[in-house]
Design a protein around this motif. Structure first.
Motif, PDB file in Angstrom:
ATOM      1  N   MET A 195       0.840  -1.195   0.000  1.00 26.54           N
ATOM      2  CA  MET A 195       0.000   0.000   0.000  1.00 26.54           C
ATOM      3  C   MET A 195       0.880   1.252   0.000  1.00 26.54           C
ATOM      4  SD  MET A 195      -2.690   1.281   2.941  1.00 26.54           S
ATOM      5  CE  MET A 195      -3.725  -0.170   2.783  1.00 26.54           C
ATOM      6  N   SER A 196       0.676   2.114  -1.005  1.00 29.41           N
ATOM      7  CA  SER A 196       1.465   3.345  -1.071  1.00 29.41           C
ATOM      8  C   SER A 196       0.925   4.371  -0.081  1.00 29.41           C
ATOM      9  CB  SER A 196       1.432   3.921  -2.492  1.00 29.41           C
ATOM     10  OG  SER A 196       0.102   4.251  -2.853  1.00 29.41           O
ATOM     11  N   THR A 197       1.797   5.255   0.357  1.00 27.58           N
ATOM     12  CA  THR A 197       1.413   6.285   1.324  1.00 27.58           C
ATOM     13  C   THR A 197       1.286   7.634   0.622  1.00 27.58           C
ATOM     14  OG1 THR A 197       2.562   5.130   3.113  1.00 27.58           O
ATOM     15  CG2 THR A 197       2.061   7.462   3.443  1.00 27.58           C
ATOM     16  N   GLU A 198       0.155   8.305   0.843  1.00 24.34           N
ATOM     17  CA  GLU A 198      -0.073   9.640   0.296  1.00 24.34           C
ATOM     18  C   GLU A 198       0.245  10.657   1.390  1.00 24.34           C
ATOM     19  OE1 GLU A 198      -3.922   9.880  -1.908  1.00 24.34           O
ATOM     20  OE2 GLU A 198      -4.126   7.800  -1.236  1.00 24.34           O
ATOM     21  N   LYS A 199       0.967  11.697   1.037  1.00 24.47           N
ATOM     22  CA  LYS A 199       1.404  12.671   2.040  1.00 24.47           C
ATOM     23  C   LYS A 199       0.719  14.023   1.827  1.00 24.47           C
ATOM     24  CE  LYS A 199       5.877  10.536   2.986  1.00 24.47           C
ATOM     25  NZ  LYS A 199       7.347  10.724   3.070  1.00 24.47           N
ATOM     26  N   PHE A 200       0.266  14.601   2.932  1.00 20.02           N
ATOM     27  CA  PHE A 200      -0.362  15.918   2.928  1.00 20.02           C
ATOM     28  C   PHE A 200       0.180  16.716   4.111  1.00 20.02           C
ATOM     29  CE2 PHE A 200      -3.339  13.084   0.846  1.00 20.02           C
ATOM     30  CZ  PHE A 200      -3.811  13.832  -0.232  1.00 20.02           C
ATOM     31  N   ASP A 201       0.045  18.027   4.001  1.00 20.93           N
ATOM     32  CA  ASP A 201       0.375  18.859   5.167  1.00 20.93           C
ATOM     33  C   ASP A 201      -0.720  18.751   6.224  1.00 20.93           C
ATOM     34  OD1 ASP A 201       2.813  20.007   4.161  1.00 20.93           O
ATOM     35  OD2 ASP A 201       1.600  21.243   2.821  1.00 20.93           O
ATOM     36  N   VAL A 202      -1.982  18.718   5.765  1.00 21.15           N
ATOM     37  CA  VAL A 202      -3.131  18.693   6.685  1.00 21.15           C
ATOM     38  C   VAL A 202      -4.128  17.657   6.212  1.00 21.15           C
ATOM     39  CG1 VAL A 202      -4.993  20.031   7.740  1.00 21.15           C
ATOM     40  CG2 VAL A 202      -2.836  21.164   7.163  1.00 21.15           C
ATOM     41  N   VAL A 203      -4.593  16.825   7.116  1.00 20.42           N
ATOM     42  CA  VAL A 203      -5.725  15.934   6.851  1.00 20.42           C
ATOM     43  C   VAL A 203      -6.839  16.317   7.815  1.00 20.42           C
ATOM     44  CG1 VAL A 203      -6.602  13.574   7.029  1.00 20.42           C
ATOM     45  CG2 VAL A 203      -4.415  13.999   5.909  1.00 20.42           C
ATOM     46  N   ILE A 204      -8.022  16.550   7.262  1.00 24.14           N
ATOM     47  CA  ILE A 204      -9.183  16.968   8.066  1.00 24.14           C
ATOM     48  C   ILE A 204     -10.172  15.817   8.120  1.00 24.14           C
ATOM     49  CG2 ILE A 204     -11.040  18.643   8.297  1.00 24.14           C
ATOM     50  CD1 ILE A 204      -9.344  20.538   6.523  1.00 24.14           C
ATOM     51  N   LEU A 205     -10.529  15.406   9.320  1.00 26.83           N
ATOM     52  CA  LEU A 205     -11.524  14.352   9.506  1.00 26.83           C
ATOM     53  C   LEU A 205     -12.877  15.013   9.727  1.00 26.83           C
ATOM     54  CD1 LEU A 205      -9.554  12.010  11.963  1.00 26.83           C
ATOM     55  CD2 LEU A 205      -9.402  12.182   9.466  1.00 26.83           C
ATOM     56  N   GLY A 206     -13.711  15.007   8.690  1.00 29.35           N
ATOM     57  CA  GLY A 206     -15.030  15.616   8.790  1.00 29.35           C
ATOM     58  C   GLY A 206     -15.186  16.773   7.833  1.00 29.35           C
ATOM     59  N   GLY A 207     -16.271  16.741   7.042  1.00 27.27           N
ATOM     60  CA  GLY A 207     -16.509  17.776   6.041  1.00 27.27           C
ATOM     61  C   GLY A 207     -17.667  18.675   6.397  1.00 27.27           C
ATOM     62  N   GLY A 208     -17.827  18.972   7.687  1.00 33.02           N
ATOM     63  CA  GLY A 208     -18.870  19.901   8.108  1.00 33.02           C
ATOM     64  C   GLY A 208     -18.362  21.323   8.157  1.00 33.02           C
ATOM     65  N   ASN A 209     -19.118  22.192   8.844  1.00 32.18           N
ATOM     66  CA  ASN A 209     -18.736  23.607   8.912  1.00 32.18           C
ATOM     67  C   ASN A 209     -17.332  23.805   9.469  1.00 32.18           C
ATOM     68  OD1 ASN A 209     -21.072  24.538   7.818  1.00 32.18           O
ATOM     69  ND2 ASN A 209     -22.018  25.168   9.735  1.00 32.18           N
ATOM     70  N   GLY A 248     -14.238  25.140   7.313  1.00 34.51           N
ATOM     71  CA  GLY A 248     -13.667  26.403   7.771  1.00 34.51           C
ATOM     72  C   GLY A 248     -12.155  26.356   7.886  1.00 34.51           C
ATOM     73  N   VAL A 249     -11.608  25.193   8.183  1.00 31.71           N
ATOM     74  CA  VAL A 249     -10.156  25.048   8.303  1.00 31.71           C
ATOM     75  C   VAL A 249      -9.481  25.197   6.940  1.00 31.71           C
ATOM     76  CG1 VAL A 249      -8.310  23.397   8.834  1.00 31.71           C
ATOM     77  CG2 VAL A 249     -10.267  23.618  10.368  1.00 31.71           C
ATOM     78  N   THR A 250     -10.163  24.756   5.877  1.00 32.65           N
ATOM     79  CA  THR A 250      -9.498  24.693   4.566  1.00 32.65           C
ATOM     80  C   THR A 250      -9.057  26.059   4.050  1.00 32.65           C
ATOM     81  OG1 THR A 250     -11.576  24.838   3.302  1.00 32.65           O
ATOM     82  CG2 THR A 250     -10.821  22.627   3.966  1.00 32.65           C
ATOM     83  N   GLY A 251      -9.799  27.116   4.365  1.00 34.30           N
ATOM     84  CA  GLY A 251      -9.460  28.443   3.858  1.00 34.30           C
ATOM     85  C   GLY A 251      -8.082  28.916   4.303  1.00 34.30           C
ATOM     86  N   MET A 268      -9.491  16.153   2.830  1.00 35.32           N
ATOM     87  CA  MET A 268     -10.641  16.141   3.743  1.00 35.32           C
ATOM     88  C   MET A 268     -11.377  14.818   3.577  1.00 35.32           C
ATOM     89  SD  MET A 268     -13.986  18.608   3.684  1.00 35.32           S
ATOM     90  CE  MET A 268     -13.160  19.983   4.461  1.00 35.32           C
ATOM     91  N   ILE A 269     -11.683  14.166   4.691  1.00 33.17           N
ATOM     92  CA  ILE A 269     -12.361  12.868   4.653  1.00 33.17           C
ATOM     93  C   ILE A 269     -13.765  13.033   5.231  1.00 33.17           C
ATOM     94  CG2 ILE A 269     -12.267  10.461   5.376  1.00 33.17           C
ATOM     95  CD1 ILE A 269      -9.196  10.984   5.840  1.00 33.17           C
ATOM     96  N   GLU A 270     -14.761  12.621   4.464  1.00 32.54           N
ATOM     97  CA  GLU A 270     -16.154  12.726   4.902  1.00 32.54           C
ATOM     98  C   GLU A 270     -16.901  11.483   4.435  1.00 32.54           C
ATOM     99  OE1 GLU A 270     -19.484  13.155   6.404  1.00 32.54           O
ATOM    100  OE2 GLU A 270     -18.176  14.867   6.834  1.00 32.54           O
ATOM    101  N   GLN A 271     -17.580  10.818   5.352  1.00 37.03           N
ATOM    102  CA  GLN A 271     -18.286   9.596   4.982  1.00 37.03           C
ATOM    103  C   GLN A 271     -19.737   9.837   4.584  1.00 37.03           C
ATOM    104  OE1 GLN A 271     -18.675   6.784   8.187  1.00 37.03           O
ATOM    105  NE2 GLN A 271     -19.154   8.352   9.714  1.00 37.03           N
ATOM    106  N   ASP A 272     -20.241  11.052   4.859  1.00 35.40           N
ATOM    107  CA  ASP A 272     -21.640  11.339   4.553  1.00 35.40           C
ATOM    108  C   ASP A 272     -21.701  12.536   3.611  1.00 35.40           C
ATOM    109  OD1 ASP A 272     -24.382  11.194   4.591  1.00 35.40           O
ATOM    110  OD2 ASP A 272     -24.630  11.830   6.661  1.00 35.40           O
ATOM    111  N   LEU A 273     -22.540  13.524   3.919  1.00 36.95           N
ATOM    112  CA  LEU A 273     -22.735  14.676   3.050  1.00 36.95           C
ATOM    113  C   LEU A 273     -21.795  15.813   3.424  1.00 36.95           C
ATOM    114  CD1 LEU A 273     -26.640  14.770   3.007  1.00 36.95           C
ATOM    115  CD2 LEU A 273     -25.144  13.845   1.237  1.00 36.95           C
ATOM    116  N   LEU A 274     -21.156  16.418   2.438  1.00 34.45           N
ATOM    117  CA  LEU A 274     -20.353  17.607   2.693  1.00 34.45           C
ATOM    118  C   LEU A 274     -21.253  18.711   3.259  1.00 34.45           C
ATOM    119  CD1 LEU A 274     -17.872  18.070  -0.305  1.00 34.45           C
ATOM    120  CD2 LEU A 274     -17.323  17.564   2.082  1.00 34.45           C
ATOM    121  N   GLY A 275     -20.731  19.411   4.237  1.00 27.95           N
ATOM    122  CA  GLY A 275     -21.519  20.445   4.901  1.00 27.95           C
ATOM    123  C   GLY A 275     -21.964  20.016   6.283  1.00 27.95           C
TER     124      GLY A 275
END
Length: 243
Positions: A1-15, A19-22, A33-40
């Protein structure tokens, strides 16, 4: 399994997560950003936004009720509850897709799935492994099951916002903001409403004088308010539910 690298990983795509992404993108950081349901999350999909559509209908009924004060004669209004719920769903249906486009424009990689920690700086989503310098936990909350026999018969605001049939009567366990808002909408739509609160006053965190006025207006439109009560059980009775 290859590893993907990011500066920031956000668990949850709600408000909170969105808000962190900006600021982090403006700082030049790479973001997933990881979200299992609806964005927002809750607010636009099953909370503030759809609720306000119902509250606006209740407000319109209130204004019609007061028309006589302005010497305007009107007939008794009739609310089409099923159509109101359809309108609510229609007004919010495009929100997740619009947010997805906003995240794409912001160059945030949105990953659909359930996340789990695979280490102090690693997140697993399905068969993907993400490593990040910073991990933001913005997973929100969920209703706490009440320790009451028969609690499985209860529904939450999520289900209420999808009910196309107006119930003849509704009992709210808890006298907080959500109960008062939904209670007024249901009462003005013609349902019998009872609010049960364990503490001595409704909205216990608010000013007592203001709450007194709210309680009086609630009772004026037909809501039964009972405070300092304990709910012992919920049980089916003759095709309905008894509390």
């Amino acid at each position: 399994m290859s590893t993907e690298k990011f500066d920031v990983v956000i668990l949850g795509g709600g408000n909170a997560g969105i808000g962190v992404t900006g600021p982090v993108r403006r700082a030049g950081m790479s973001v997933a950003m990881i979200e299992q349901d609806l964005l927002g999350g809750t607010c636009p999909n099953r909370g503030c936004t759809p609720k306000k559509i119902l509250v606006a209908a209740g407000h319109a009924l209130h204004e019609i009720e007061r028309a006589g004060i302005h010497k305007i004669s009107v007939g008794k209004p009739k609310l089409d509850w099923a159509s109101l719920i359809d309108r609510e769903k229609d007004m919010i249906k495009d929100i997740p897709a619009n947010l997805a486009r906003a995240m794409e424009k912001r160059e945030v990689q949105v990953i659909k799935g359930e996340a789990a920690f695979a280490g102090p700086d690693a997140i697993r989503v399905g068969d993907r492994l993400l490593k990040a310098k910073h991990i933001v936990i913005a997973t929100g909350s969920k209703p706490r099951p009440l320790p009451i026999p028969g609690a499985e018969h209860m529904i939450t605001s999520d289900e209420m916002l999808g009910e196309r049939g107006l119930p003849p009567s509704v009992i709210f366990i808890g006298g907080g903001v959500i109960s008062l808002e939904f209670g007024h909408v249901y009462a003005r739509a013609g349902a019998g409403v009872t609010i049960l609160e364990a503490l001595p006053q409704l909205l216990p965190a608010m000013d007592a004088d203001a709450v007194e006025h709210l309680a009086a207006e609630s009772e004026r439109i037909g809501i039964r308010v009972k405070t300092a009560v304990t709910v012992k059980r919920i049980e089916p009775a003759n095709g309905r539910l008894r509390v």
